[in-house]
Design an enzyme around this catalytic site. Sequence first.
Site, PDB file in Angstrom:
ATOM      1  N   THR A  23     -25.537  21.049  61.120  1.00  0.00           N
ATOM      2  CA  THR A  23     -26.177  21.062  62.432  1.00  0.00           C
ATOM      3  C   THR A  23     -27.375  22.006  62.416  1.00  0.00           C
ATOM      4  OG1 THR A  23     -24.102  20.555  63.549  1.00  0.00           O
ATOM      5  CG2 THR A  23     -25.813  21.583  64.872  1.00  0.00           C
ATOM      6  N   THR A  24     -28.469  21.613  63.038  1.00  0.00           N
ATOM      7  CA  THR A  24     -29.655  22.460  63.120  1.00  0.00           C
ATOM      8  C   THR A  24     -29.956  22.792  64.575  1.00  0.00           C
ATOM      9  OG1 THR A  24     -31.101  20.518  63.143  1.00  0.00           O
ATOM     10  CG2 THR A  24     -30.633  21.501  61.006  1.00  0.00           C
TER      11      THR A  24
ATOM     12  N   ALA B  33     -26.380  24.493  55.832  1.00  0.00           N
ATOM     13  CA  ALA B  33     -27.610  23.980  55.233  1.00  0.00           C
ATOM     14  C   ALA B  33     -28.307  23.072  56.231  1.00  0.00           C
ATOM     15  CB  ALA B  33     -27.323  23.225  53.941  1.00  0.00           C
TER      16      ALA B  33
ATOM     17  N   ASN C 250     -30.215  20.710  55.283  1.00  0.00           N
ATOM     18  CA  ASN C 250     -30.303  19.407  54.630  1.00  0.00           C
ATOM     19  C   ASN C 250     -29.348  19.416  53.449  1.00  0.00           C
ATOM     20  OD1 ASN C 250     -31.225  17.239  52.868  1.00  0.00           O
ATOM     21  ND2 ASN C 250     -33.051  17.147  54.130  1.00  0.00           N
ATOM     22  N   PHE C 251     -28.448  18.435  53.375  1.00  0.00           N
ATOM     23  CA  PHE C 251     -27.447  18.414  52.314  1.00  0.00           C
ATOM     24  C   PHE C 251     -27.835  17.528  51.138  1.00  0.00           C
ATOM     25  CE2 PHE C 251     -24.846  20.600  55.323  1.00  0.00           C
ATOM     26  CZ  PHE C 251     -24.042  21.399  54.519  1.00  0.00           C
TER      27      PHE C 251
ATOM     28  N   HIS D  46     -39.833  12.264  60.330  1.00  0.00           N
ATOM     29  CA  HIS D  46     -38.489  11.795  60.635  1.00  0.00           C
ATOM     30  C   HIS D  46     -38.557  10.652  61.651  1.00  0.00           C
ATOM     31  CE1 HIS D  46     -37.099  15.561  58.763  1.00  0.00           C
ATOM     32  NE2 HIS D  46     -35.967  14.911  58.578  1.00  0.00           N
TER      33      HIS D  46
ATOM     34  N   LYS E 160     -35.244  11.840  66.529  1.00  0.00           N
ATOM     35  CA  LYS E 160     -34.926  13.236  66.195  1.00  0.00           C
ATOM     36  C   LYS E 160     -35.378  14.159  67.316  1.00  0.00           C
ATOM     37  CE  LYS E 160     -35.246  16.625  62.461  1.00  0.00           C
ATOM     38  NZ  LYS E 160     -33.781  16.841  62.455  1.00  0.00           N
TER      39      LYS E 160
ATOM     40  N   GLY F 128     -35.134  21.234  60.621  1.00  0.00           N
ATOM     41  CA  GLY F 128     -34.470  22.382  60.010  1.00  0.00           C
ATOM     42  C   GLY F 128     -34.805  22.512  58.540  1.00  0.00           C
TER      43      GLY F 128
END
Length: 250
Positions: A81-82, A104, A106-107, A136, A140, A146
Site C-alpha cells: 500500500t502507498t 515496498a 513496488n513488488f 500509470h 491511479k 510510490g
Amino acid sequence: MGGALLSLIEDDARFALAGALVSADSRRVGAPAGHHAGLRYDCDWAAVGPLDVVIDFSAPAALPALIEQCLARHAALVTGTTGFDATQEAWLAAAAAHIPVLQAANFSLGIAVLIRLVREAAAALHAWDLEILEAHHARKHDAPSGTALALGAAAAAARGTSLEAAAVYARQGQTGPRGPGSIGFAVIRGGDVVGEHSVQLFAAGERLELVHRATDRLIFARGALEAAYWLAGKPAGRYTLDALLAARAG
C-alpha cells in the site's frame, strides 16, 4: 492485486490461503475467493484462520486494523500500500519492534534492481541533472507513484541529501533555470498503463536512461509472494526487497 495473488497461490504449494479480506463496501464480499476450498471474500478478520503472514494491497485507512491483527496473531506483514502519511509510517515502524514488516512501493523484483542501479548511478554521476518520469493507468489515485518516490529517495540518499530537500514536483510558468542538485518528477496518467518508470541523468553532451516497464500486474503479485515466503518466520524488524535480493545472491 488481490485477484492476482489468489490466482498464483492456487498453484503454489508453499502457501495455504487463510482468508481474503476486502473493504465492507466492496462488491466482492461473499463472492468465492478463487477456487480455494470454499473460501469467500470477507470484510471481517474473524473469518480469517490462523496465519503466518499477511499480504496487504489496500489503502492507508486500513492500516490500524491491519497492524492490530498482525500483532495479535504474531503474523509477518508484507505491504504494498502507498500513500501513508508520517503518522502511519510511525505505526509501521512501531509494529516492526514486534513483528517482521516488509514495506515496498513496488513488488516487481525488476524495480528492486532498478532502485539499486539508480542509487549507484546517482552517486557516481553526482553533478548530473536527474529527472524521474512515471506513467500509470487513469484510475491511479496518488501522484507521483510510490515507486517514483522510492526511486527519488534512493537517488537523494546516494547524493547525501533527502527527497524533501531535493524534489521538484511541478514546473509551470516562469520557473527560471533548473536548480542544481534538484530531482524532478513528471507524471503521466492514462488508459490501462500498468506501470512505467524512467530515471534519466543528464550532462553536457550525454544522457543516461534507466527504464522499467511493467506489462502484466502478475509481476507485482509474484514479487509479493516471494517476499511473504522469505519474510515468514523472520525476527521482528524492518525488511526490504533489497535484503531479499541480497539473500538470493548469497
